[in-house]
Design an enzyme around this catalytic site. Structure first.
Site, PDB file in Angstrom:
ATOM      1  N   MET B   1      33.800   9.010   0.641  1.00 56.02           N
ATOM      2  CA  MET B   1      33.332  10.370   0.932  1.00 56.02           C
ATOM      3  C   MET B   1      34.229  11.033   1.977  1.00 56.02           C
ATOM      4  O   MET B   1      35.337  11.372   1.673  1.00 56.02           O
ATOM      5  CB  MET B   1      31.877  10.334   1.376  1.00 56.02           C
ATOM      6  N   CYS B   2      33.807  11.188   3.184  1.00 57.36           N
ATOM      7  CA  CYS B   2      34.441  11.966   4.254  1.00 57.36           C
ATOM      8  C   CYS B   2      33.921  13.409   4.199  1.00 57.36           C
ATOM      9  O   CYS B   2      33.611  13.919   3.132  1.00 57.36           O
ATOM     10  CB  CYS B   2      35.956  12.043   4.203  1.00 57.36           C
TER      11      CYS B   2
END
Lengths: 227, 298
Positions: B1-2
């Site tokens: 993700m991030c």
């Protein structure tokens, strides 16, 4: 009408309250305020109720819906109405990636544009998009109808099975084993009904139909070496 | 993700609130990446000439008398402002190369986060709210800024593996995704003499853009060519002294939402990050198209 403040009362409370509604409920009309892009709003409903969400939603709004009518008065994030079984989900604005993915039934209406992978692996859902759709839409689509009043992006209907794809505008490119097909009276009839149900004034005659060339998913002895 | 956020201000009256708005946006994205967080702010202090942001795991010892020592070696005025593990050296822009050299001599263990006319980068391991509080980001003013909260995939969870990455003066990059050809590209860039510090994929992306711009490309052209030369998944948000740019790979599975009003252009991995911005209800909100370069400058 019941009003639910998502910010104050929280997501679990919202979804469990909506899940508690049964077929005979008297509380058939719900309003959700302060959605603020939250994930998984009104997921897994199974009652003939109407839920109006006043604002934009995040991931997976209306997923797995059965029977309910869900209206998003804003735009929707990725995976909207994913795996819908029945009922109706209407997005006033745009929808992000993979709207209506794997849906088995019901109707998804997107009044703005849908992004990439709209209707990926659809299995019987009907999807009507008033605007455009992005690339890889209807990838491996198995059944149901995808109606696009605007344009379609790259690789429409790649590796699709028996879903019907109707596009009014241009198609940037067709995916593997997807081809333009003859528009027969029964298709015009399907389009007419879906467009009416989706509040679109587009004319069925303006659309072209696309679908599987059926070369990819039928075993062909000449291709035996490729398996 | 991030999670990625960015804010480019058109309305000067919002500049004192840049740090507050940007850290609020970043904190909202915490559950997209709890490993480490970082923020780049392009300041609006007209008295300041150039600055170098540095980091040390042992700030008490390493930052002590550092300004005087560097000033003596370089013969230029240097002032030091300490913020937790980071410090900003205020210097003349023209003396940045000399100060970098002197820093390497007197404090080899101190890391350089960024250098340029207006950029400051703060990044550490930890949650966005802790990182923002530690560096008092909410009190910072500026013209534009970008932030990142990381869920590590391609390299270790360390301060140096956190985003933003800066590989050129006033340039920085944050990234959601993973590059698959970063090892070969790192080798090629190093052969061309480009300095790359870590084994992180995003730093290679940043160094690639810096290299292209050194070769004469504009930021827009460098971003265009990244679509051909970088393999993998990416949504990039790039900051320069004048503005910021956005590009997504052709598959575009890493999310991105943008909003524009008369007052600002904002970027978020999700719409949630934008909901507290002023006038968001009336903003033009859209999803950036795949393989399309977007850029705003002052």
């Amino acid at each position: 009408m019941q009003t639910f403040d998502l910010e104050a009362q929280g997501l679990r409370e919202l979804n469990s309250t909506l899940h508690a509604q049964v077929k005979e409920t008297n509380q058939t009309s719900w309003e959700v305020i302060n959605p603020k892009g939250s994930h998984a709003i009104a997921v897994g409903l199974d009652a003939p109720i109407e839920v109006n969400i006043k604002g934009s939603t995040g991931y997976y709004c209306g997923g797995m819906n059965k029977q309910a009518t869900i209206n998003v008065l804003g735009s929707a994030g990725p995976g909207t109405a994913e795996n819908m079984m029945s009922g109706k989900v209407v997005i006033d604005g745009d929808a992000s990636q993979y709207a209506g993915a794997t849906g088995h039934g019901g109707l998804l209406v997107i009044k703005g544009n849908a992004s990439s992978r709209c209707g990926i692996s659809m299995k019987g859902i009907n999807i009507v998009v008033h605007g455009n759709i992005g690339h890889m839409s209807a990838f491996m689509a198995q059944s149901g109808n995808l109606v696009v009043c605007g344009d379609a992006g790259d690789a429409l209907g790649d590796s699709c099975y028996e879903a019907r794809l109707f596009v009014r505008g241009s198609v940037k490119s067709l995916g593997a084993d997807c081809e333009e097909k003859e528009m027969r009276p029964e298709h015009l009839e399907i389009l007419k009904e879906l467009l009416a149900e989706a509040d679109s004034d587009a004319k069925p005659e303006e659309f072209k139909r696309y679908g599987s060339a059926r070369n990819l998913y039928n075993f062909d002895v000449d291709n035996a070496a490729a398996y | 993700m991030c999670g990625i956020v960015g804010l480019f201000l058109k309305d000067k009256s919002l500049e004192p609130e840049l740090g507050m708005m940007l850290s609020d946006m970043l904190v909202t994205m915490t559950d997209r990446g709890p490993d480490s967080a970082g923020i780049a702010i392009y300041g609006n202090d007209e008295k300041s000439s150039g600055k170098i942001t540095i980091q040390s795991d042992n700030p008490d010892e390493n930052f002590k008398n550092l300004d005087k020592e560097i000033s003596t070696i370089t013969g230029t005025p240097v002032s030091l402002k300490i913020k937790s593990t980071h410090a900003v050296l205020d210097v003349e822009t023209s003396s940045i190369p000399a100060v970098r050299k002197a820093l390497k001599e007197v404090r080899p263990s101190v890391r350089i986060m960024s250098a340029g006319d207006t950029i400051e980068i703060y990044k550490e391991v930890g949650l966005p709210k802790d990182v923002a509080a530690r560096f008092d980001v909410s009190k910072m003013s500026g013209t534009h800024g970008i932030g990142h909260t990381r869920m590590a995939t391609e390299s270790a969870v360390t301060t140096m593996g956190a985003h933003p990455f800066s590989t050129g003066n006033d340039q920085c990059l944050v990234h959601n995704g993973s590059l698959s050809n970063h090892n070969s590209l790192r080798r090629k860039l190093r052969r061309e003499g480009v300095h790359i510090e870590t084994e992180n994929d995003t730093e290679v992306g940043a160094a690639y853009l810096t290299y292209k711009m050194q070769q004469g490309s504009t930021l827009g052209e460098a971003l265009e060519s990244s679509l051909d030369d970088l393999d993998g998944f990416f949504t990039f948000l790039v900051g320069t002294k004048d503005g910021f740019g956005v590009v997504r790979d052709p598959i575009a599975c890493k999310p991105a939402v943008m909003a524009e009003t008369d007052q600002y252009v904002a970027f978020g991995s999700e719409y949630r990050a934008l909901v507290n911005l002023p006038g968001i209800e009336e903003a033009r909100v859209w999803e950036p198209e795949p393989a399309t370069v977007y850029f705003w400058t002052h």
